[in-house]
Design a protein around this motif. Structure first.
Motif, short mmCIF file in Angstrom:
data_model
loop_
_atom_site.label_atom_id
_atom_site.label_comp_id
_atom_site.label_asym_id
_atom_site.label_seq_id
_atom_site.Cartn_x
_atom_site.Cartn_y
_atom_site.Cartn_z
N TRP A 61 0.85 -1.19 0.00
CA TRP A 61 0.00 0.00 0.00
C TRP A 61 0.89 1.24 0.00
N SER B 117 -6.08 3.36 -3.15
CA SER B 117 -7.27 2.61 -2.76
C SER B 117 -7.15 1.13 -3.04
N GLU B 118 -6.21 0.73 -3.89
CA GLU B 118 -5.99 -0.66 -4.21
C GLU B 118 -4.52 -1.00 -4.01
#
Length: 1247
Positions: free
Chosen positions: A975, A980-981
């Motif tokens: 991350w 967001s992914e």
């Protein structure tokens, strides 16, 4: 005078009517909803309740306690719903108050039935088990019996009018010993309460009728008690025990109790409170020795048990140290019991409750069972379901007094669903749900578990075990396309292969999720069942005479009870029956039959197009359902007397008192009305004792009277013992067909109307002759379906040529013809049609359809756990087929497929992904099947190795170091900042490019099975920076605990010290200490955030600041105080190989030139080192075992106290990460862990 006399007459009549009206209206009307599953046996007292509650009286529903043999609870309690926020008694579908639910609702008054250890509680979406009577309306719910409530119809117009009304006394009148008998008259008048059939209505009344011998005993002093339970004690004993209790709804607890004992069949009673006290909660009778009694004190007041071995004549008191809420007697050993507590613990006693020992904790309520005789080696074996985390459970087997972990056996390989274990007769059932799909497993005769095979596209959503009688399983299965109905499936003897018997059975789901299925087994004759089936939108009753192979509607009676003709023509009109069986032994069920009265069935039902709760009546058949007669226009309670030779009927309308019973000696054709009391009784329950021909009625004369126990001795209605001439023969048939279940049976029964008493041991079946087998003596084998012409043909998904199963144990196999004989069918083979499997020789066939799976269908396991591999072969000769199983870790195993039906177990010692291959081969060919098994071990720690400072637009190496080391079994989730992914990889190292300056937060998550750990780092991104390697005074090593927190604190102190000496802003300095000792660090000097045109000036400023810091370090000016007497000096160790790092492309050539020069010098040094012993003009001083390495001299001189560092001592990046991981682990355990001394230094800055 006439007027005055009339006035006085009217006044007197008004007073009488008002008094009578007040007496009647004092009782609240109690409804009987048909959908309910509890039985109302209570009459309510309104004067015992708060005034504000009396106006809101609701139905009185209290569940009858579990595992009752002949005893249950009479009660006058009632509950009311919450109205306007007032505290009221809970509804029937909700939990009882603590005391009532924990003691009475779950602890049975008589937990004596051996059925208890054969039956499991009926749970939704889990295996459930019903009674031996194969009626799924019989249900055990959370340790409490429950049955469907009876819908009471209104009585006829003249029902409320009593004959001899002048003799009816008031509430205070004593019972009269006078016996009254009123034979039914030919005319339906107010004096007769029930109509007769047309023929019977025209008969003349008998002038002399035998009398019932009755006696009444009031339980004086217990008028406030609102619950009672009665027990016959001993075999053919004259002793009756009755326990009454008072439940205070305001307190929500029992306040007192009384124990009464009779030694004369209930004529008189003695109160035993001085012996046993007044705080009793429950009473139990041992099923194997009914002279033994156990009573439980109210656990809220005292935790103790009272024990009697002489039918309650004397008691011994013993304390217990747990709260008992369930009891289970051993089926053969009278002194062995199991008890459960609310905290999910199970205790055992081997001396009838004197001493208790803990068996196990975490036992699922109601899921513990005693051993079965002939199946378990030891009689004291206990089968249990113990629950663990995440809704999973395990099947555990151990001995009651030796259930330590080392003595436990886990017979099912893996976890099972909670509330799914059923140990019943020869079978053990469990359920396992994977990915939302349930699988069901069975163990037959305590052998290894096998997966239950339903038709391929049945796709069950739910499954319940109904019956396991006769070594066969009846189950209700909800298929994928069913919502409100279930289908009936019947198994083979081992309980593995199931075939469809009847679709769309009517079911009712209780509020708690329990499922009741409308299926009833007729007692006394083998193979006859009744079922309610949903046809379109209508529920109809069907009957089968061949154990579910064919089903037919019931033929309605030709006339009603009055003799009027009924024009009910099949299939448009038929008889429909309610199949609610008796659960509360004090009240009859809505259908009843018994072994000693073959062919007689009494049931509540209606005539029409569908089953209804309106226009109900009582119906009887004397020929096993071929023809029916209506016997009453209303619904009554009916019992068998004299081993089925007589019938007795009683009105059970709770709000109407009674004083008569109706007795029939001719299978319901004629009924004699007998009076058992002059004063009408509000009946609460009936206790039957068939062996002694005694009936005990329990009830009340009024709302303020004591309990009235009325003993009725009906032996007087029989004139003598039956002789040979009193019997007649009866031939069983199915609509004229004499062969039922493969044989012609002739029964003997008493001639209707003969007033003789049946002998208890007389033979009912006098002859049996086998018939030639026909189609419906067989059920369709697995994979076959019944067609309209009755033949069984293969289903489209089934390949009948598969013979693997049959050829697994011998050289011959039984080739199925598509039929399998109905179990307990006694037909004999003959004629041209042969339905039984044919014996054939196993010819060589190559293996085909080889399948390899694990026992639970999972493709993952943990290191060290046992993995069970199962190999299936669709086609081929198992006897000559050998399997070679390669586990993928260098170990192989070879065996014969016919000898390892329970699978092969293997344990992996390392994690990784292993390819497991099964190779099946015989003389005709081979087949191969493989799977990839993921073996994982839990991730203990994870460390994200990343540079503190990175260069913009240049790749930075990020590495997640995991402990312990895993091989290809981890998933990494990366991350970056506000993404967001995540970036998902299977490798723990990636390269990432940062495009913006500033602080960037990076998180890595490592997933191993269900275990996830993470680590986070913050990286500062710049266009260029300066870095220096630092070392410290040796004293710092002595205080280095080598944990991350300590290194962060020291780095912060060093940064402050450097800032103070150099005058450089602290926010532009970073200090990172490396793990291990000697303690080393790296100092980062960051440029100021500037505009692009000022880049060159910032670089020059950075170099000058760096020189200033180096000068301060070389002169020992940077220091800090570790302790009061410990001063630490910071030194410059070595300039990094890239003292100024930047990303300007104009200067990239000079940087490359410098790097190439360093590489060239290194290669030259290496070449000289290798050849120095061969070049004579190079003088080298070397020792035999050790060579002296040249020291790395810094650019600035150092004083003598500074530690000397060698370039060869710098660690590799991998070693550095491992060192960091170890130190992190050490930091988790504190200074007490072992300290590793090392002299490793980092190489240089990551670029």
């Amino acid at each position: 005078m006439v007027v005055s006399g009339s006035v006085w007459c009217w006044a007197l009549l008004t007073c009488i009517l008002i008094s009578f009206y007040n007496m009647l209206t004092a009782y609240a009307e109690i409804s009987w909803p048909a959908s309910s599953t509890t039985t109302n046996v209570w009459f309510n007292r309104m004067d015992k309740l708060p005034l504000e509650l009396r106006a809101n009286l609701k139905s009185a529903w209290v569940e009858v306690p579990k595992y009752i043999d002949k005893e249950s609870t009479f009660s006058r309690d009632f509950r009311m719903e919450t109205i306007d926020g007032k505290a009221v008694v809970p509804k029937g579908e909700e939990k009882l108050p603590k005391d009532l639910d924990g003691v009475i609702g779950k602890v049975p008054p008589d937990a004596v039935s051996t059925v208890r250890d054969q039956k499991a509680p009926n749970r939704s979406k889990n295996f459930t088990a019903d009674s031996k009577k194969s009626d799924s309306s019989f249900e055990v719910k959370d340790g409490t019996f429950a049955s469907s409530n009876r819908t009471r119809t209104k009585r006829s117009t003249s029902f409320g009018e009593y004959s001899d009304r002048s003799q009816i006394g008031g509430p205070g009148d004593a019972f009269s010993a006078e016996k009254l008998v009123e034979p039914l008259q030919g005319v339906y008048s107010s004096r007769t309460e029930y109509r007769r059939t047309g023929e019977d209505a025209r008969t003349s009344p008998r002038q002399s009728e035998p009398l019932l011998v009755t006696s009444t005993f009031p339980l004086s002093g217990d008028s406030a008690h609102n619950q009672a339970m009665g027990h016959w004690v001993g075999e053919n004993s004259s002793v009756i025990l009755t326990l009454t209790k008072q439940y205070d709804f305001n307190l929500g607890a029992f306040t007192e109790s009384s124990l009464w004992r009779s030694v004369d069949y209930g004529s008189t009673y003695i109160k035993l409170n001085k012996k046993v006290g007044s705080t009793l909660a429950c009473l139990y009778v041992c099923p194997t020795n009914k002279r033994k009694i156990m009573m439980l004190s109210d656990p809220e007041l005292e935790q103790s048990v009272l024990i009697s071995s002489d039918e309650g004549a004397s008691f011994e008191k013993y304390p217990i140290n747990f709260y008992m809420d369930g009891l289970l007697f051993h089926p053969t050993q009278e002194n062995w019991l199991l008890a459960s507590s609310p905290d999910n613990k199970v205790y055992s006693t081997m001396d009838f409750g004197r001493k208790w020992q803990l068996v196990s904790e975490n036992v699922t309520p109601g899921r513990f069972f005693w051993a079965q005789t002939g199946l378990d080696r030891e009689a004291d074996v206990v089968h249990m379901e113990t629950h663990i985390a995440k809704g999973r459970a395990q099947y555990v087997k151990c001995r009651a007094q030796r259930c330590t972990e080392s003595n436990r056996q886990y017979l099912f390989p893996g976890y099972i669903d909670k509330n799914s274990l059923v140990v019943q007769d020869n079978y053990v059932f469990v359920q396992v749900t994977k990915s939302g799909q349930a699988s069901y497993f069975v163990s037959y005769m305590r052998e290894s578990f096998k997966r239950i095979q339903l038709p391929k596209y049945c796709l069950p959503k739910d499954m319940h075990i109904i019956s396991t009688n006769e070594k066969q399983v009846f189950s209700a299965v909800q298929e994928w396309n069913q919502n409100d109905t279930y289908s009936l499936y019947i198994s083979d003897s081992p309980g593995v292969y199931f075939t469809l018997s009847l679709e769309n059975l009517r079911t009712r789901r209780e509020p708690g999720g329990n499922v009741l299925v409308d299926l009833y087994k007729v007692e006394g004759i083998n193979g006859i069942f009744l079922a309610n089936k949903l046809v379109g939108h209508e529920v109809k009753t069907f009957i089968t005479y061949n154990k579910g192979q064919t089903w037919a509607l019931l033929q309605a009676p030709n006339t009603d009870v009055a003799g009027n003709s009924l024009h009910c023509i099949l299939p448009f009109c038929s008889l429909h029956l309610h199949l609610d069986t008796p659960v509360n032994p004090y009240l009859p069920g809505r259908i009843f039959s018994m072994d000693s009265a073959p062919g007689i069935i009494v049931a509540t039902g209606n005539i029409g197009t569908e089953l209804s709760s309106a226009n109900l009546g009582m119906f009887i058949t004397s020929d096993a359902g071929n023809s029916w007669r209506q016997i009453f226009e209303e619904e009554l309670g009916v019992w068998f007397l004299d081993n089925g030779g007589a019938l007795v009927a009683v009105s059970l309308v709770a709000t109407v008192p009674i004083r008569h019973v109706w007795v029939s000696l001719d299978e319901g054709k004629k009924w004699d009305r007998h009076s058992f009391s002059l004063a009408p009784l509000f009946l609460d329950g009936v206790l039957m004792q068939p062996e002694n021909h005694i009936i005990t009625f329990t009830g009340h004369l009024s709302r303020v009277s004591e309990w009235q126990l009325i003993k009725i001795d009906y032996k007087a209605i029989f004139s003598r013992r039956c002789m040979d001439g009193d019997y007649q023969t009866w031939h069983l048939h199915n609509k004229g067909e004499p062969c039922v279940m493969g044989e012609k049976q002739t029964f003997m029964k008493r001639r209707p109307g003969n007033r003789c008493m049946l002998a208890q041991d007389y033979s009912r079946v006098i002859s049996s002759e086998p018939c030639i087998c026909r189609t419906y003596d067989f059920e369709c084998d697995y994979g076959y379906e019944r067609q309209a012409d009755g033949k069984c043909t293969p289903a489209f998904w089934f390949n009948p040529s598969t013979v693997t199963r049959s050829c697994s144990t011998s050289h011959n196999y039984l080739n199925s013809t598509g039929y399998r004989k109905v179990l307990s069918n006694n037909c004999k083979e003959g004629g041209k049609d042969v339905y039984s499997p044919r014996k054939q020789h196993c010819s060589p066939r190559p293996p085909r359809g080889l399948r390899l799976t694990t026992s639970q269908g999972e493709l993952t396991a943990t290191v060290g756990s046992n993995v069970t591999f199962l190999v299936y072969l669709d086609d081929g000769n198992s006897l000559w087929t050998y399997i070679q199983l390669d586990f993928g870790d260098g170990i192989t195993f070879m065996y014969n497929l016919s000898r390892r039906g329970d699978g092969i177990k293997h344990s992996y010692r390392e994690d990784g992904i292993f390819r497991v291959t099964a190779h099946a081969e015989n003389s005709q060919g081979y087949d191969i099947s493989s799977l990839f098994l993921h073996i994982t071990s839990p991730v203990e720690r994870v460390y994200l190795s990343a540079p503190i400072v990175a260069i913009r637009k240049k790749e930075a190496n990020l590495t997640a170091v995991v402990w312990p080391v895993h091989h290809r079994t981890l998933t990494f989730f990366w991350w970056f900042e506000n993404s967001s992914e995540p970036l998902i990889t299977l490798d723990g190292s990636i390269s990432y490019t940062f495009w913006k300056e500033g602080m960037n937060r990076i998180m890595v998550q490592v997933s191993s099975g269900c275990n996830i750990l993470q680590d986070t780092k913050v990286i500062i991104v710049k266009d260029f920076f300066k870095s220096l390697l630092l070392s410290f005074s040796p004293a710092l090593d002595e205080h280095n605990p080598d944990i991350p927190e300590w290194r962060e604190d020291v780095g912060r102190v060093v940064r402050t010290a450097v800032s103070q000496v150099s005058g450089f802003p602290e926010e532009r300095l970073l200090v990172s200490l490396f793990p291990g000792v000697p303690t080393t660090a790296e100092l980062f000097i960051l440029p100021e955030t500037q505009l692009p045109e000022h880049g060159k000036q910032n670089k020059e400023d950075l170099v000058s600041i760096s020189n200033l810091v180096i000068n301060a370090l070389n002169h020992g000016l940077v220091q800090f105080e570790l302790k009061a007497d410990t001063q630490i000096i910071v030194y410059i160790t070595q300039l990094t190989l890239a003292p100024l790092v930047y990303s300007n492309p104009i200067h990239s050539s000079s940087v490359m030139l410098m790097l190439l020069s360093v590489v060239f010098v290194g290669l030259a040094a290496f070449f000289i080192f290798k050849l120095k012993r061969k070049i004579p003009w190079i003088h080298v001083q070397a020792e035999e075992n050790q060579e002296k390495e040249p020291e790395m001299i810094g650019t600035v001189g150092q004083n003598n106290t500074m530690s000397k560092m060698k370039l060869s001592e710098f660690p590799t990046e991998k070693e550095l990460m491992e060192k960091e991981l170890k130190t992190r682990s050490r930091g988790e355990y504190g200074r007490n862990g072992e300290r590793v001394i090392t002299r490793e230094f980092p190489t240089c800055t990551n670029v």
